[in-house]
Enzyme design. Structure first.
Site, PDB file in Angstrom:
ATOM      1  N   ASN A 163       0.791  -1.242   0.000  1.00 53.73           N
ATOM      2  CA  ASN A 163       0.000   0.000   0.000  1.00 53.73           C
ATOM      3  C   ASN A 163       0.825   1.295   0.000  1.00 53.73           C
ATOM      4  O   ASN A 163       0.335   2.327  -0.434  1.00 53.73           O
ATOM      5  CB  ASN A 163      -1.021  -0.005   1.151  1.00 53.73           C
ATOM      6  N   GLU A 259       5.185  -4.152  11.908  1.00 57.33           N
ATOM      7  CA  GLU A 259       4.083  -3.183  11.788  1.00 57.33           C
ATOM      8  C   GLU A 259       2.950  -3.937  11.118  1.00 57.33           C
ATOM      9  O   GLU A 259       3.055  -4.275   9.935  1.00 57.33           O
ATOM     10  CB  GLU A 259       4.444  -2.033  10.859  1.00 57.33           C
ATOM     11  N   CYS A 293      -3.060   1.108   6.933  1.00 57.52           N
ATOM     12  CA  CYS A 293      -3.071   0.455   8.244  1.00 57.52           C
ATOM     13  C   CYS A 293      -3.771   1.346   9.243  1.00 57.52           C
ATOM     14  O   CYS A 293      -4.444   0.880  10.153  1.00 57.52           O
ATOM     15  CB  CYS A 293      -1.648   0.158   8.691  1.00 57.52           C
TER      16      CYS A 293
HETATM   17  P1  NAP Z   1       0.997  -9.059   3.372  1.00 59.99           P
HETATM   18  O1  NAP Z   1       0.198  -9.878   2.451  1.00 59.99           O
HETATM   19  O2  NAP Z   1       1.190  -9.519   4.753  1.00 59.99           O
HETATM   20  O3  NAP Z   1       2.428  -8.849   2.639  1.00 59.99           O
HETATM   21  C1  NAP Z   1       3.423  -8.032   3.191  1.00 59.99           C
HETATM   22  C2  NAP Z   1       4.774  -8.447   2.654  1.00 59.99           C
HETATM   23  O4  NAP Z   1       5.111  -9.750   3.131  1.00 59.99           O
HETATM   24  C3  NAP Z   1       4.859  -8.535   1.130  1.00 59.99           C
HETATM   25  O5  NAP Z   1       6.121  -8.091   0.718  1.00 59.99           O
HETATM   26  C4  NAP Z   1       4.709 -10.026   0.884  1.00 59.99           C
HETATM   27  O6  NAP Z   1       5.242 -10.443  -0.360  1.00 59.99           O
HETATM   28  C5  NAP Z   1       5.523 -10.569   2.038  1.00 59.99           C
HETATM   29  N1  NAP Z   1       5.285 -11.964   2.382  1.00 59.99           N
HETATM   30  C6  NAP Z   1       4.212 -12.738   2.121  1.00 59.99           C
HETATM   31  N2  NAP Z   1       4.399 -13.971   2.642  1.00 59.99           N
HETATM   32  C7  NAP Z   1       5.613 -13.967   3.249  1.00 59.99           C
HETATM   33  C8  NAP Z   1       6.368 -14.936   3.980  1.00 59.99           C
HETATM   34  N3  NAP Z   1       5.920 -16.166   4.198  1.00 59.99           N
HETATM   35  N4  NAP Z   1       7.563 -14.566   4.457  1.00 59.99           N
HETATM   36  C9  NAP Z   1       8.054 -13.321   4.253  1.00 59.99           C
HETATM   37  N5  NAP Z   1       7.382 -12.375   3.575  1.00 59.99           N
HETATM   38  C10 NAP Z   1       6.171 -12.686   3.089  1.00 59.99           C
HETATM   39  O7  NAP Z   1       0.408  -7.560   3.491  1.00 59.99           O
HETATM   40  P2  NAP Z   1      -0.106  -6.585   2.346  1.00 59.99           P
HETATM   41  O8  NAP Z   1      -1.367  -7.137   1.777  1.00 59.99           O
HETATM   42  O9  NAP Z   1       1.004  -6.248   1.423  1.00 59.99           O
HETATM   43  O10 NAP Z   1      -0.429  -5.270   3.192  1.00 59.99           O
HETATM   44  C11 NAP Z   1      -1.645  -5.080   3.864  1.00 59.99           C
HETATM   45  C12 NAP Z   1      -1.514  -5.361   5.345  1.00 59.99           C
HETATM   46  O11 NAP Z   1      -0.406  -4.651   5.852  1.00 59.99           O
HETATM   47  C13 NAP Z   1      -2.710  -4.876   6.152  1.00 59.99           C
HETATM   48  O12 NAP Z   1      -3.029  -5.835   7.122  1.00 59.99           O
HETATM   49  C14 NAP Z   1      -2.214  -3.601   6.814  1.00 59.99           C
HETATM   50  O13 NAP Z   1      -2.869  -3.262   7.996  1.00 59.99           O
HETATM   51  C15 NAP Z   1      -0.789  -3.940   7.031  1.00 59.99           C
HETATM   52  N6  NAP Z   1      -0.003  -2.721   7.135  1.00 59.99           N
HETATM   53  C16 NAP Z   1       0.418  -2.338   8.361  1.00 59.99           C
HETATM   54  C17 NAP Z   1       1.126  -1.158   8.508  1.00 59.99           C
HETATM   55  C18 NAP Z   1       1.587  -0.687   9.856  1.00 59.99           C
HETATM   56  O14 NAP Z   1       2.424   0.199   9.863  1.00 59.99           O
HETATM   57  N7  NAP Z   1       1.112  -1.204  10.956  1.00 59.99           N
HETATM   58  C19 NAP Z   1       1.415  -0.373   7.401  1.00 59.99           C
HETATM   59  C20 NAP Z   1       0.961  -0.810   6.148  1.00 59.99           C
HETATM   60  C21 NAP Z   1       0.262  -1.989   6.024  1.00 59.99           C
HETATM   61  P3  NAP Z   1       4.263 -10.736  -1.618  1.00 59.99           P
HETATM   62  O15 NAP Z   1       3.653  -9.436  -1.980  1.00 59.99           O
HETATM   63  O16 NAP Z   1       5.194 -11.279  -2.635  1.00 59.99           O
HETATM   64  O17 NAP Z   1       3.255 -11.732  -1.144  1.00 59.99           O
HETATM   65  O1  G3H Z   2      -0.660   1.889   5.834  1.00 57.56           O
HETATM   66  C1  G3H Z   2       0.066   2.336   6.690  1.00 57.56           C
HETATM   67  C2  G3H Z   2       0.774   3.608   6.514  1.00 57.56           C
HETATM   68  O2  G3H Z   2       1.880   3.635   7.357  1.00 57.56           O
HETATM   69  C3  G3H Z   2      -0.192   4.726   6.781  1.00 57.56           C
HETATM   70  O3  G3H Z   2       0.395   5.954   6.713  1.00 57.56           O
HETATM   71  O4  G3H Z   2      -1.326   7.154   8.049  1.00 57.56           O
HETATM   72  O5  G3H Z   2       0.381   8.392   6.775  1.00 57.56           O
HETATM   73  O6  G3H Z   2      -1.448   7.196   5.595  1.00 57.56           O
HETATM   74  P1  G3H Z   2      -0.554   7.250   6.785  1.00 57.56           P
END
Ligand code: NAP
Ligand code: G3H
Length: 489
Positions: A163, A259, A293
């Site tokens: 994202n 995160e 997030c």
């Molecule tokens: P995701 O599906 O968990 O993927 C995140 C990263 O992990 C991607 O680079 C993915 O690669 C990789 N990955 C997948 N399986 C893995 C494994 N077994 N080992 C190591 N890496 C692996 O998350 P997303 O859909 O990209 O992002 C959305 C989520 O992120 C939401 O839940 C959101 O809340 C969270 N988020 C949290 C924050 C925060 O700061 N708290 C910020 C942004 C997003 P691939 O793309 O190749 O699968």
């Molecule tokens: O998705 C998670 C990002 O860290 C959110 O950043 O609150 O500045 O949009 P933002």
């Protein structure tokens, strides 16, 4: 070469020891736009042997990079920030199509990342270390002096989500590098093209070969392999709670910063400015189609204001532009159809269990219209599950105590908002909320990027934010001088 365009199709390599290389497997992944299915580019699906090589190569360069003077590392960051701004329009166009983010937000992600680079350079230069005298502790003496400075951990594995492919890559890479670590970046597959542009900028700014290497390929295929490789000294991950917990179970003694997901609540009290609260909450919930997030993911409104608030929310949501991110739409197609199907299921579950639909519940493939649900109850999945989609549930509560109770019942603990004109009440509620950050009279949000950013419970582990990130990815090294009588004579 970083990118190679043949017959209109752009193929991206991976950065390895200062060169852009292709995978020997010849296996490429097509990155198609969630907007219209057009090809954004093709990236390498690296083999396990190539992953190992990328990690080992950064290890080889660790000692030299750790010895580089910080002010010289900082100079590279200033140049990279300038280059990022120069190339902002070009990269924003790619980002817009790759992750379907509104063009203006894509541009601001790039500019924000340049600012982060500059601030990290400044912060790195200002972290001067400490000299601690033994005399402060009972029985101690001035003859004992500890010189403490921060040293790198080694090789940091940075894993970023789809994202914010540029900002959530640079927010790991820059603090790690300024702290003297080398970095291996594994970006989200959908988002990798934008992240590789960032790596190209850093290399063009003069980052020495092997200090930053990139790994592309599906996380489901190479993820477990990467995180369990010898030579990874720290894992800095942003993504879903599911994958974060999985990585944590594999990491053994490798330190982690996670995160993860959130279910940020906006609590609206009777004395709040309701126009302001409604507009701020709606923007917080629906910008980038709720794929943040920190999006507001539920509203807890006291009965006294709920009718008025939902009326104002509905009016604001119905004005939102839906459609193409290139044309300024706030609500854009979700990252894939699976995400839209999950969102649809949450809406259906809520409606079957008696929620009131105020607007939305319309879908065209992966484009989900902004959906506002009232009278959501604790029995509905949407009260607890993170949608990562443009859905906002309103839960009506009888009292502040009930709002706090429901807010804290969530498995997540990223942020919360409190809307009120009574600062004492706001502080009292903030103290009781089990989250990393409470926003008083604002939407939940990460920035500015030098603030501490952290989640508790299933929302994460460790603290980001420029100085906090540098501290997380370095450790104190203490050298204690013990003066003897003869040294003083
Ligand atoms: P995701 O599906 O968990 O993927 C995140 C990263 O992990 C991607 O680079 C993915 O690669 C990789 N990955 C997948 N399986 C893995 C494994 N077994 N080992 C190591 N890496 C692996 O998350 P997303 O859909 O990209 O992002 C959305 C989520 O992120 C939401 O839940 C959101 O809340 C969270 N988020 C949290 C924050 C925060 O700061 N708290 C910020 C942004 C997003 P691939 O793309 O190749 O699968
Ligand atoms: O998705 C998670 C990002 O860290 C959110 O950043 O609150 O500045 O949009 P933002």
């Amino acid at each position: 070469m970083f990118q190679n365009t043949i017959q209109g199709e752009t193929v991206y390599g991976n950065l390895l020891n200062g060169e852009w290389v292709e995978s020997a497997s010849g296996h490429l992944l097509e990155i198609r736009s969630p907007v219209d299915g057009s090809l954004v580019g093709k990236i390498q699906a690296m083999t396990k042997e190539e992953v190992t090589e990328a990690i080992q190569d950064t290890k080889l360069h660790g000692k030299t990079w750790a010895e580089w003077p910080i002010h010289e590392r900082a100079e590279i960051f200033y140049r990279a920030a300038d280059l990022l701004v120069e190339r902002a329009e070009e990269i924003a166009d790619i980002l817009t199509m790759e992750v379907a983010k509104e063009r203006k937000s894509a541009l601001s992600e790039i500019v924000r990342s340049a600012d982060l680079l500059r601030y990290t350079a400044d912060m790195g230069k200002s972290m001067e270390g400490q000299a601690i005298s033994g005399e402060n502790f009972p029985g101690g003496s001035r003859r004992k002096m500890s010189f403490v400075r921060r040293v790198p951990l080694g090789t940091v594995l940075a894993i970023s989500p789809f994202n914010y492919p540029v900002n959530l890559s640079v927010s790991k890479i820059a603090p790690a590098l300024i702290g003297g670590n080398t970095v291996v970046l594994k970006p989200a597959t959908q988002g990798a093209v934008s992240a590789l542009h960032l790596a190209d900028v850093l290399q063009s700014a003069g980052l020495p070969g092997g200090v930053l290497n990139t790994i592309t390929g599906r996380g489901s295929e190479i993820g477990d392999y990467i995180v369990t490789q010898d030579g990874i000294d720290f894992i800095n991950f942003t993504g879903s709670t599911e994958i974060g917990q999985h990585i944590s179970s594999l990491a053994r003694m490798t330190p982690l910063l996670l995160e993860l997901g959130g279910k940020d609540a906006a609590i609206v009290l009777e004395d709040a400015d309701l126009d302001f609260a409604a507009n701020t909450i709606a923007d917080g919930a629906f910008s980038y189609s709720g794929q943040r997030c920190t999006a507001v993911k539920r509203v807890l409104a006291t009965d006294a204001v709920a009718d008025q608030l939902v009326g104002k929310l509905k009016a604001r949501v119905e004005q939102m532009k839906v459609g193409d991110p290139r044309e300024g739409a706030m609500i854009t197609p979700l990252i894939d159809e699976k995400a839209a199907e999950s969102a649809q299921k949450l809406i259906e579950d809520a409606l079957e269990k008696g929620a009131h639909l105020l607007t939305g519940n319309k879908r065209e493939k992966n484009l989900v219209y902004p959906t506002l649900l009232d009278h959501v109850t604790k029995e509905m999945e949407v009260a607890w599950i993170e949608p990562f989609a443009p859905i906002l549930p309103v839960i009506r509560v009888k009292s502040i105590e009930q709002a706090i109770e429901i807010a804290n019942q969530s498995e997540y603990g990223l942020q919360s908002s409190v809307f009120t004109n009574d600062i004492n009440k706001a502080f009292s509620i903030a103290e009781q909320l089990e989250v990393g950050t409470v926003q008083i009279n604002n939407k939940t949000e990460r920035g500015p990027d030098h603030f501490p950013f952290l989640g508790v419970k299933a929302s994460g582990m460790g603290t980001q934010g420029i100085r906090y990130s540098i501290e997380a990815m370095t450790r104190p090294k203490a050298i204690t001088v013990n003066l003897r009588d003869e040294d003083l004579s």
